[in-house]
Design a protein around this motif. Sequence first.
Motif, PDB file in Angstrom:
ATOM      1  N   ARG A  81      -2.999   0.451  -3.908  1.00 37.07           N
ATOM      2  CA  ARG A  81      -2.526  -0.862  -3.473  1.00 37.07           C
ATOM      3  C   ARG A  81      -2.053  -1.633  -4.695  1.00 37.07           C
ATOM      4  NH1 ARG A  81      -6.091  -4.440   0.502  1.00 37.07           N
ATOM      5  NH2 ARG A  81      -5.038  -3.007   1.941  1.00 37.07           N
ATOM      6  N   ILE A  82      -0.849  -2.208  -4.600  1.00 36.90           N
ATOM      7  CA  ILE A  82      -0.306  -3.034  -5.671  1.00 36.90           C
ATOM      8  C   ILE A  82      -0.365  -4.493  -5.236  1.00 36.90           C
ATOM      9  CG2 ILE A  82       1.674  -3.500  -7.158  1.00 36.90           C
ATOM     10  CD1 ILE A  82       2.720  -0.763  -6.532  1.00 36.90           C
ATOM     11  N   ARG A  93       0.028  13.150  -3.550  1.00 38.61           N
ATOM     12  CA  ARG A  93       1.382  12.798  -3.956  1.00 38.61           C
ATOM     13  C   ARG A  93       1.303  11.993  -5.253  1.00 38.61           C
ATOM     14  NH1 ARG A  93       1.464  15.829  -0.239  1.00 38.61           N
ATOM     15  NH2 ARG A  93       2.516  15.571   1.775  1.00 38.61           N
ATOM     16  N   GLY A  94       2.198  12.286  -6.182  1.00 40.60           N
ATOM     17  CA  GLY A  94       2.232  11.506  -7.411  1.00 40.60           C
ATOM     18  C   GLY A  94       2.832  10.137  -7.158  1.00 40.60           C
ATOM     19  N   ASP A 117       0.840  -1.198   0.000  1.00 40.83           N
ATOM     20  CA  ASP A 117       0.000   0.000   0.000  1.00 40.83           C
ATOM     21  C   ASP A 117       0.878   1.252   0.000  1.00 40.83           C
ATOM     22  OD1 ASP A 117      -2.187  -1.618   0.094  1.00 40.83           O
ATOM     23  OD2 ASP A 117      -2.610  -1.316   2.213  1.00 40.83           O
ATOM     24  N   PHE A 118       0.491   2.226  -0.836  1.00 37.24           N
ATOM     25  CA  PHE A 118       1.213   3.497  -0.914  1.00 37.24           C
ATOM     26  C   PHE A 118       0.227   4.644  -0.708  1.00 37.24           C
ATOM     27  CE2 PHE A 118       3.626   0.495  -3.390  1.00 37.24           C
ATOM     28  CZ  PHE A 118       4.925   0.724  -2.991  1.00 37.24           C
ATOM     29  N   PRO A 119       0.317   5.360   0.411  1.00 37.03           N
ATOM     30  CA  PRO A 119      -0.573   6.516   0.591  1.00 37.03           C
ATOM     31  C   PRO A 119      -0.223   7.627  -0.371  1.00 37.03           C
ATOM     32  CG  PRO A 119       1.047   6.396   2.361  1.00 37.03           C
ATOM     33  CD  PRO A 119       1.217   5.147   1.546  1.00 37.03           C
ATOM     34  N   THR A 120      -1.225   8.189  -1.006  1.00 36.94           N
ATOM     35  CA  THR A 120      -1.017   9.300  -1.948  1.00 36.94           C
ATOM     36  C   THR A 120      -1.896  10.497  -1.628  1.00 36.94           C
ATOM     37  OG1 THR A 120      -2.659   8.371  -3.472  1.00 36.94           O
ATOM     38  CG2 THR A 120      -0.351   7.756  -3.826  1.00 36.94           C
ATOM     39  N   SER A 121      -2.756  10.389  -0.619  1.00 40.14           N
ATOM     40  CA  SER A 121      -3.667  11.482  -0.258  1.00 40.14           C
ATOM     41  C   SER A 121      -3.557  11.739   1.233  1.00 40.14           C
ATOM     42  CB  SER A 121      -5.107  11.117  -0.627  1.00 40.14           C
ATOM     43  OG  SER A 121      -6.000  12.140  -0.247  1.00 40.14           O
TER      44      SER A 121
END
Length: 279
Positions: A91-92, A65-66, A50-54
Amino acid sequence: QETSNSSFSTEAIEKFESVIDIQKNGELIVTETITVTAKNININRGIYRDFPTSYPESFGFKALRGFDIISIKKNGQKEPYSTETLTNGQRIYIGDEDVIIPPGRYTYEITYKTTHQIGFFKEYDELYYNITGNGWQFPIFESKATILLPDDTPMSQVTIKGYTGVSGSNEQAIRSYKTQQNGRGAVVIEATRSFNEYEGLTTAITFPKGIIPEPTSVQNTLRFIFDNISAFLGIAITLGLTVFYFGLWYLFGRDKGIRVAVPQYTPVDGISAGASRYL
């Protein structure tokens, strides 16, 4: 290569290593090398990340975040993956959904680009970055990151902090040092303890202003609008509907100024008002 057996009795991240390359324009190129022990408990087809972007801002606004994937590998070979949009990021899912992997040890490599991760302050600029993430369902035994600074960064003015544990923890179970890699200044930070589920490693590195060009006020404003375009559209639609319905009321629903007619009576000559009931 994966092995048929593992030295660990449960699923775990044996080692989490990250290389964070800070570009001159402020973008980050990140390569995460994650070695896991799979036991077909939670790790069946592969892993997810998981990568937070907001990130929430004041008054219900947000900062984005890009995030762009460059490559994903397993044991050095290209690996299939899919993505899912979360409320606060991406999420990847890494692995073939039709293939169950045998129990063993696997090394996954995730390379991606991310933007808007540098904070610009009055006295310094900063990279505040969650290296491992805190969403893992199994322990992390070793975690380490190497952060490459842009060329010409005066390393004597670089400061290093790190935080360990659950999200929001102030624990600093780390060791860190400055070094050189391929002629560039670098910072190495690693945790001095293993992590339980949902624990991780975060770093905060400051460096002098001017190393990375700071966005102008116009750029910041445009980014703020872009990040919150749905909110601004909602406000615009609300205002538009308000104006529309006010216009309808003004044209068709309001009192147009017609005066109410009130009848006035004049008594009949020769008859008093007290005697009028006999008429």
